[in-house]
Motif scaffolding. Structure first.
Motif, PDB file in Angstrom:
ATOM      1  N   VAL A 111     -16.273 -30.163 -22.345  1.00 32.70           N
ATOM      2  CA  VAL A 111     -16.067 -29.591 -21.016  1.00 32.70           C
ATOM      3  C   VAL A 111     -15.918 -28.079 -21.053  1.00 32.70           C
ATOM      4  CG1 VAL A 111     -14.477 -29.507 -19.040  1.00 32.70           C
ATOM      5  CG2 VAL A 111     -15.107 -31.706 -20.057  1.00 32.70           C
ATOM      6  N   HIS A 112     -15.170 -27.554 -22.012  1.00 42.65           N
ATOM      7  CA  HIS A 112     -14.796 -26.138 -21.968  1.00 42.65           C
ATOM      8  C   HIS A 112     -15.590 -25.238 -22.908  1.00 42.65           C
ATOM      9  CE1 HIS A 112     -11.454 -26.668 -19.195  1.00 42.65           C
ATOM     10  NE2 HIS A 112     -11.081 -27.735 -19.895  1.00 42.65           N
ATOM     11  N   MET A 113     -16.328 -25.796 -23.864  1.00 43.79           N
ATOM     12  CA  MET A 113     -17.101 -24.958 -24.774  1.00 43.79           C
ATOM     13  C   MET A 113     -18.103 -24.064 -24.045  1.00 43.79           C
ATOM     14  SD  MET A 113     -17.400 -24.278 -28.056  1.00 43.79           S
ATOM     15  CE  MET A 113     -18.507 -23.768 -29.356  1.00 43.79           C
ATOM     16  N   PRO A 114     -18.861 -24.579 -23.049  1.00 46.88           N
ATOM     17  CA  PRO A 114     -19.787 -23.682 -22.332  1.00 46.88           C
ATOM     18  C   PRO A 114     -19.089 -22.489 -21.699  1.00 46.88           C
ATOM     19  CG  PRO A 114     -20.361 -25.959 -21.897  1.00 46.88           C
ATOM     20  CD  PRO A 114     -19.038 -25.986 -22.620  1.00 46.88           C
ATOM     21  N   ALA A 115     -17.974 -22.721 -21.011  1.00 50.08           N
ATOM     22  CA  ALA A 115     -17.252 -21.606 -20.379  1.00 50.08           C
ATOM     23  C   ALA A 115     -16.646 -20.678 -21.436  1.00 50.08           C
ATOM     24  CB  ALA A 115     -16.156 -22.160 -19.467  1.00 50.08           C
ATOM     25  N   PHE A 116     -16.135 -21.242 -22.522  1.00 50.66           N
ATOM     26  CA  PHE A 116     -15.589 -20.445 -23.620  1.00 50.66           C
ATOM     27  C   PHE A 116     -16.637 -19.474 -24.160  1.00 50.66           C
ATOM     28  CE2 PHE A 116     -15.223 -20.204 -28.336  1.00 50.66           C
ATOM     29  CZ  PHE A 116     -14.061 -19.442 -28.428  1.00 50.66           C
ATOM     30  N   LEU A 117     -17.857 -19.949 -24.322  1.00 53.26           N
ATOM     31  CA  LEU A 117     -18.917 -19.104 -24.871  1.00 53.26           C
ATOM     32  C   LEU A 117     -19.390 -18.058 -23.869  1.00 53.26           C
ATOM     33  CD1 LEU A 117     -21.024 -21.742 -26.854  1.00 53.26           C
ATOM     34  CD2 LEU A 117     -19.418 -20.047 -27.754  1.00 53.26           C
ATOM     35  N   GLY A 143      -6.873 -33.221 -23.400  1.00 51.65           N
ATOM     36  CA  GLY A 143      -7.686 -32.111 -23.885  1.00 51.65           C
ATOM     37  C   GLY A 143      -8.374 -31.355 -22.769  1.00 51.65           C
ATOM     38  N   VAL A 144      -8.959 -32.089 -21.808  1.00 57.32           N
ATOM     39  CA  VAL A 144      -9.681 -31.449 -20.705  1.00 57.32           C
ATOM     40  C   VAL A 144      -8.720 -30.741 -19.764  1.00 57.32           C
ATOM     41  CG1 VAL A 144     -11.133 -31.859 -18.688  1.00 57.32           C
ATOM     42  CG2 VAL A 144     -11.613 -33.040 -20.837  1.00 57.32           C
ATOM     43  N   TRP A 145      -7.668 -31.452 -19.340  1.00 56.46           N
ATOM     44  CA  TRP A 145      -6.756 -30.855 -18.370  1.00 56.46           C
ATOM     45  C   TRP A 145      -5.971 -29.693 -18.970  1.00 56.46           C
ATOM     46  CZ3 TRP A 145      -1.287 -30.754 -18.149  1.00 56.46           C
ATOM     47  CH2 TRP A 145      -0.800 -30.168 -16.984  1.00 56.46           C
ATOM     48  N   LEU A 146      -5.429 -29.893 -20.172  1.00 53.06           N
ATOM     49  CA  LEU A 146      -4.674 -28.815 -20.809  1.00 53.06           C
ATOM     50  C   LEU A 146      -5.558 -27.606 -21.100  1.00 53.06           C
ATOM     51  CD1 LEU A 146      -2.317 -30.676 -23.310  1.00 53.06           C
ATOM     52  CD2 LEU A 146      -1.639 -29.326 -21.315  1.00 53.06           C
ATOM     53  N   GLY A 147      -6.832 -27.866 -21.422  1.00 52.12           N
ATOM     54  CA  GLY A 147      -7.744 -26.750 -21.648  1.00 52.12           C
ATOM     55  C   GLY A 147      -7.853 -25.855 -20.418  1.00 52.12           C
ATOM     56  N   GLY A 148      -8.050 -26.469 -19.241  1.00 46.43           N
ATOM     57  CA  GLY A 148      -8.127 -25.695 -18.006  1.00 46.43           C
ATOM     58  C   GLY A 148      -6.813 -25.048 -17.647  1.00 46.43           C
ATOM     59  N   TRP A 149      -5.703 -25.786 -17.833  1.00 48.13           N
ATOM     60  CA  TRP A 149      -4.391 -25.250 -17.453  1.00 48.13           C
ATOM     61  C   TRP A 149      -3.998 -24.077 -18.353  1.00 48.13           C
ATOM     62  CZ3 TRP A 149       0.389 -24.901 -19.932  1.00 48.13           C
ATOM     63  CH2 TRP A 149       1.469 -24.556 -19.106  1.00 48.13           C
ATOM     64  N   ILE A 150      -4.216 -24.214 -19.647  1.00 43.63           N
ATOM     65  CA  ILE A 150      -3.870 -23.132 -20.567  1.00 43.63           C
ATOM     66  C   ILE A 150      -4.721 -21.896 -20.296  1.00 43.63           C
ATOM     67  CG2 ILE A 150      -4.014 -22.408 -23.000  1.00 43.63           C
ATOM     68  CD1 ILE A 150      -2.941 -25.145 -23.769  1.00 43.63           C
ATOM     69  N   TYR A 151      -6.018 -22.117 -19.983  1.00 42.09           N
ATOM     70  CA  TYR A 151      -6.875 -20.967 -19.681  1.00 42.09           C
ATOM     71  C   TYR A 151      -6.384 -20.242 -18.431  1.00 42.09           C
ATOM     72  CZ  TYR A 151     -10.802 -18.091 -18.335  1.00 42.09           C
ATOM     73  OH  TYR A 151     -11.576 -17.025 -17.965  1.00 42.09           O
ATOM     74  N   GLU A 152      -6.087 -20.976 -17.372  1.00 41.74           N
ATOM     75  CA  GLU A 152      -5.638 -20.342 -16.124  1.00 41.74           C
ATOM     76  C   GLU A 152      -4.272 -19.684 -16.294  1.00 41.74           C
ATOM     77  OE1 GLU A 152      -7.294 -19.871 -13.378  1.00 41.74           O
ATOM     78  OE2 GLU A 152      -9.068 -20.942 -14.101  1.00 41.74           O
ATOM     79  N   THR A 153      -3.451 -20.215 -17.196  1.00 43.72           N
ATOM     80  CA  THR A 153      -2.103 -19.676 -17.408  1.00 43.72           C
ATOM     81  C   THR A 153      -2.104 -18.451 -18.319  1.00 43.72           C
ATOM     82  OG1 THR A 153      -1.162 -21.895 -17.154  1.00 43.72           O
ATOM     83  CG2 THR A 153       0.219 -20.232 -18.208  1.00 43.72           C
TER      84      THR A 153
END
Length: 409
Positions: free
Chosen positions: A240-246, A360-370
């Motif tokens: 889910v988050h690798m594309p946005a990470f890159l 993994g998916v939810w925490l990935g988004g939450w940690i990024y926004e935080t």
């Protein structure tokens, strides 16, 4: 691996099932490509879209248990058709979505239910029952590799759909494409009957209730389930988050799409090798090596400069280990309890995987926004991979033929 002795019926089942997994997992792996365009179109944070995809993974896991039970009781064909229809409806509902409830219902609940009805929990037991015990592990490897090959082939195609039709049009195309599963089920309808077990694997003497009771009290079964939580955590976050990470780090969207696709391509070899090796050596040992390898790969990505080369190397290494966990994990379930109720028992283990996916998916988004960075979730994935190594160490690879006396974890 004497594949030439397999009957024609087994080959038809293996081929149709592999094509179903290619479509189901190729489309599922494409959702990360929509995080940025959907976020920009609706002014949504990645935590909100991440929550929808986390719901998808959780729904997938919860419904997989129910779907496995229905398949064991009434047969696989009806479950596969229902799964394909729900999958298509969920993707179609997500196209052009502009409200949160529609996002969570379509991309979350309905797509999750659709994947549950067309994914590993339904298809792999079907493949395992079509062959003898001596051929079981390599067949599980073939099915797992098929899902990965679908990821390699379909993700770049979906990125092309986005370029051609926009993100909403691409989702419409995906919704139509998933209906091909219904066509692929047709040749299976006359081969599979309720309670199908394949000639070499006649029904086990234990009833479903007795088998579930034994599984509930078997520590190794729960250690396997907890370890699969880590697998889900790793895979869902990256998907889910690798594309946005890159893209955040300056890479083109096409690089992000090819990173996910390359993971799928490399796992074709990884899954096949895991299937073959886990039929010859300790399956828990194979899992220990895989999780340790993931910890090393994540550490390398974090410590070395982020370049095109490092991205490609990480994608190859992570891809080789990606779904390589599935043949030994599903194989251990079959070793412990047989194949008669494998769909149900693997469904419970897979629920652990999907609970990890949700986190993994939810925490990935939450940690990024935080924090404005994905670094924290990357390091969490590395630590959890080492925890999985420790969890698999005491697992016992033996058939459970009587109520277990060992305490549950």
């Amino acid at each position: 691996m004497a594949t030439s002795r397999l009957p024609a019926t087994a080959w038809i089942i293996i081929t149709a099932a592999s094509l179903i997994l290619m479509l189901a997992f190729g489309l599922r792996a494409s959702f990360g490509l929509f995080v940025q365009p959907m976020s920009e179109a609706n002014a949504w944070g990645r935590d909100l879209i991440g929550l929808a995809l986390a719901i998808q993974n959780l729904a997938w896991g919860v419904i997989a248990v129910l779907a496995g039970g229905l398949a064991d009781r009434f047969g696989h064909v009806a479950v596969l058709v229902a799964g394909a229809l729900l999958y298509s409806l969920g993707i179609w509902m997500t196209a052009g979505v502009d409200t949160v409830w529609a996002l969570h219902t379509g991309a979350g609940l309905l797509v999750g239910a659709g994947i549950a009805g067309t994914g590993f929990g339904i298809v792999l037991p079907l493949m395992a029952r079509a062959v003898s015990e001596s051929d079981r592990q390599w067949v599980l490897g073939v099915g797992t590799a098929a899902g990965s090959l679908g990821q390699f082939l379909v993700v770049p195609l979906v990125q092309q759909f986005i370029d051609w039709f926009g993100w909403a049009g691409a989702l419409h195309a995906m919704a139509l494409l998933v209906l091909a599963v219904v066509v692929l089920v047709m040749p299976l309808a006359r081969l599979l009957k309720p309670g199908f077990n394949g000639a070499p694997n006649l029904a086990d003497p234990e009833t479903l209730v007795q088998t579930l009771r034994m599984a509930r009290g078997h520590a190794s079964y729960w250690l396997l389930t907890l370890g699969f939580f880590v697998c889900g955590f790793n895979l869902a976050f990256v998907t889910v988050h690798m594309p946005a990470f890159l893209t955040d780090n300056g890479f083109d969207a096409s690089v992000a799409a090819w990173s996910i696709a390359l993971i799928g391509l490399c796992n074709v070899a990884g899954a096949m090798l895991a299937g073959i090796i886990s039929g010859k050596v300790s399956m828990k040992g194979v899992l220990i090596v895989i999780y340790f390898g993931r910890a090393v790969a994540i550490t390398g990505l974090m410590l070395f400069p982020l370049t095109l080369t490092s991205v490609l190397v990480f994608s190859c290494v992570m891809g080789f280990l990606w779904l390589a966990t599935v043949p030994p994990t599903s194989g251990l379930v079959a070793v412990m309890f047989g194949t008669r109720y494998m769909a149900t028992l693997y469904g419970v283990v897979f629920l652990g995987h999907q609970l990890g996916s949700f986190c993994g998916v939810w925490l990935g988004g939450w940690i990024y926004e935080t924090t404005g960075s994905y670094d924290g979730i990357w390091w969490a994935g590395m630590v959890l991979s080492l925890v999985a190594v420790a969890l698999h160490w005491p697992i016992r690879e033996a058939r459970v033929s009587a109520p277990a006396t060992e305490p549950a974890v």
